[in-house]
Design an enzyme around this catalytic site. Structure first.
Site, short mmCIF file in Angstrom:
data_model
loop_
_atom_site.label_atom_id
_atom_site.label_comp_id
_atom_site.label_asym_id
_atom_site.label_seq_id
_atom_site.Cartn_x
_atom_site.Cartn_y
_atom_site.Cartn_z
N HIS A 189 -2.80 -5.68 4.09
CA HIS A 189 -4.03 -4.91 4.59
C HIS A 189 -5.42 -5.02 3.58
CE1 HIS A 189 -2.26 -3.21 8.12
NE2 HIS A 189 -2.38 -4.55 8.23
N ASP A 207 2.27 1.19 3.08
CA ASP A 207 2.02 1.93 4.73
C ASP A 207 3.12 2.33 6.08
OD1 ASP A 207 -0.20 2.19 3.37
OD2 ASP A 207 -1.81 1.45 4.84
N HIS A 239 5.08 -1.79 10.26
CA HIS A 239 3.45 -1.80 9.52
C HIS A 239 2.58 -3.03 9.86
CE1 HIS A 239 -0.07 0.06 8.29
NE2 HIS A 239 -0.24 -0.59 7.69
N HIS A 247 -1.15 6.39 1.20
CA HIS A 247 -2.21 7.58 1.78
C HIS A 247 -2.03 8.66 2.05
CE1 HIS A 247 -5.15 4.70 3.62
NE2 HIS A 247 -3.67 3.57 4.51
N ASP A 252 -7.49 -2.49 2.02
CA ASP A 252 -7.34 -1.22 1.95
C ASP A 252 -6.13 -1.78 1.01
OD1 ASP A 252 -6.00 -0.95 4.48
OD2 ASP A 252 -5.43 1.28 3.03
N HIS A 253 -5.75 -2.32 0.94
CA HIS A 253 -4.39 -2.41 -0.32
C HIS A 253 -3.93 -4.14 -1.56
CE1 HIS A 253 -1.58 0.62 2.09
NE2 HIS A 253 -2.54 0.13 2.59
N HIS A 288 1.79 -4.59 0.84
CA HIS A 288 1.11 -5.58 1.89
C HIS A 288 -0.62 -5.60 1.97
CE1 HIS A 288 -0.19 -1.75 3.19
NE2 HIS A 288 -0.66 -2.30 4.73
FE FE Z 1 -3.59 1.00 4.29
ZN ZN Z 2 -2.18 -0.50 5.78
#
Ligand code: FE
Ligand code: ZN
Length: 258
Positions: free
Chosen positions: A54, A132, A108, A170, A56-57, A52
């Site tokens: 985001h 996530d 998410h 995570h 942090d990905h 996805h």
């Molecule tokens: Fe994340």
């Molecule tokens: Zn995420």
């Protein structure tokens, strides 16, 4: 297939799998841990899988593509930086000789996807990269999707083979298990799993990958049809035993839980 969880930021894992020569990574939020692992293990990068949009990905995509001209597979309906191959549920991705089926898991984010691999060698357990969506003992927050969507997405993952290795993005397990205890305080399986996870963390090791069988046994968000979970949800405002109503109540309860 060798599987490695590369820690990134505070609590992210960038999953890497390799055959001793080539590696692929999932959700590289940062390129540095990936470059360091490739260097250390003398591997070259063959592909990148994204679940996805985001940061942090996807934050490491530009840095990795500057070094390696490799395909990036990413959700068709999300905005992903740089050139990529758009994939969606029903597609499959072939990399380092392994085929991954793409599963749509909205909730998410709207276009979130997961990657599932069933090895030809049946002695080896299947692998799921679920970003996530499913965490050990919990699930992602609903940033873009509805509870109905997230519930259906989690059910689809819960229906995968029991021995599937669940590679979440995570390390949230211990904090998720605190909430799971609040929901099912008498669960012996939950207590035993929590002890094991505490030992892993105390030794500086990941609690992941988990297994689908474990998640079905301890994760309240996969247990919306179980009497103890329904009762707990009803005490926290659920107006019926409808699984989506139970799920919605649990998710809301957890958002406020501390
Ligand atoms: Fe994340
Ligand atoms: Zn995420």
């Amino acid at each position: 297939m060798d599987l490695l969880a590369l820690p990134a930021f505070n609590d992210n894992y960038i999953w890497m799998f390799h055959d001793g020569v080539e590696a692929a990574v999932v959700d590289p939020g940062d390129c540095e841990p990936v470059l360091a692992a490739l260097d250390r293990l003398k591997l070259s990068l063959a592909a990148i899988l994204v679940t996805h949009h985001h940061q942090d990905h996807v934050g490491g995509l530009v840095g990795l593509r500057a070094r390696f001209d490799v395909p990036v597979y990413a959700p068709a309906t999300e905005i992903i930086p740089g050139p990529h191959l758009a994939v969606t549920g029903g597609h499959s991705v072939l990399t380092i000789g392994s085929r991954f089926d793409v599963i749509d898991v909205p909730g998410h984010t709207r276009g979130h996807i997961a990657y599932f691999h069933r090895p030809a060698d049946t002695a080896e357990a299947p692998v799921l990269f679920c970003g996530d969506t499913l965490f050990s003992g919990g699930c992602g927050r609903l940033f873009e999707g509805t509870p109905q969507q997230m519930h259906r997405s989690l059910q689809a993952l819960a229906d995968l083979p029991e021995d599937t290795r669940v590679c979440c993005a995570h390390e949230y397990t211990l904090s998720n298990l605190k909430f799971a205890h609040a929901v099912e305080p008498d669960s012996a399986e939950l207590k035993a799993y929590t002890r094991w996870c505490e030992q892993q963390r105390a030794a500086g090791l990941p609690t992941l990958p988990s297994r689908i069988a474990t998640e079905r046994a301890v994760n309240p968000f996969l247990r919306c049809g179980v009497a103890t979970v329904i009762d707990a949800a009803r005490r926290h405002g659920a107006t019926s035993h409808d699984p989506v109503e139970v799920f919605t109540t649990l998710r809301q309860w957890k958002n406020e839980f501390q």
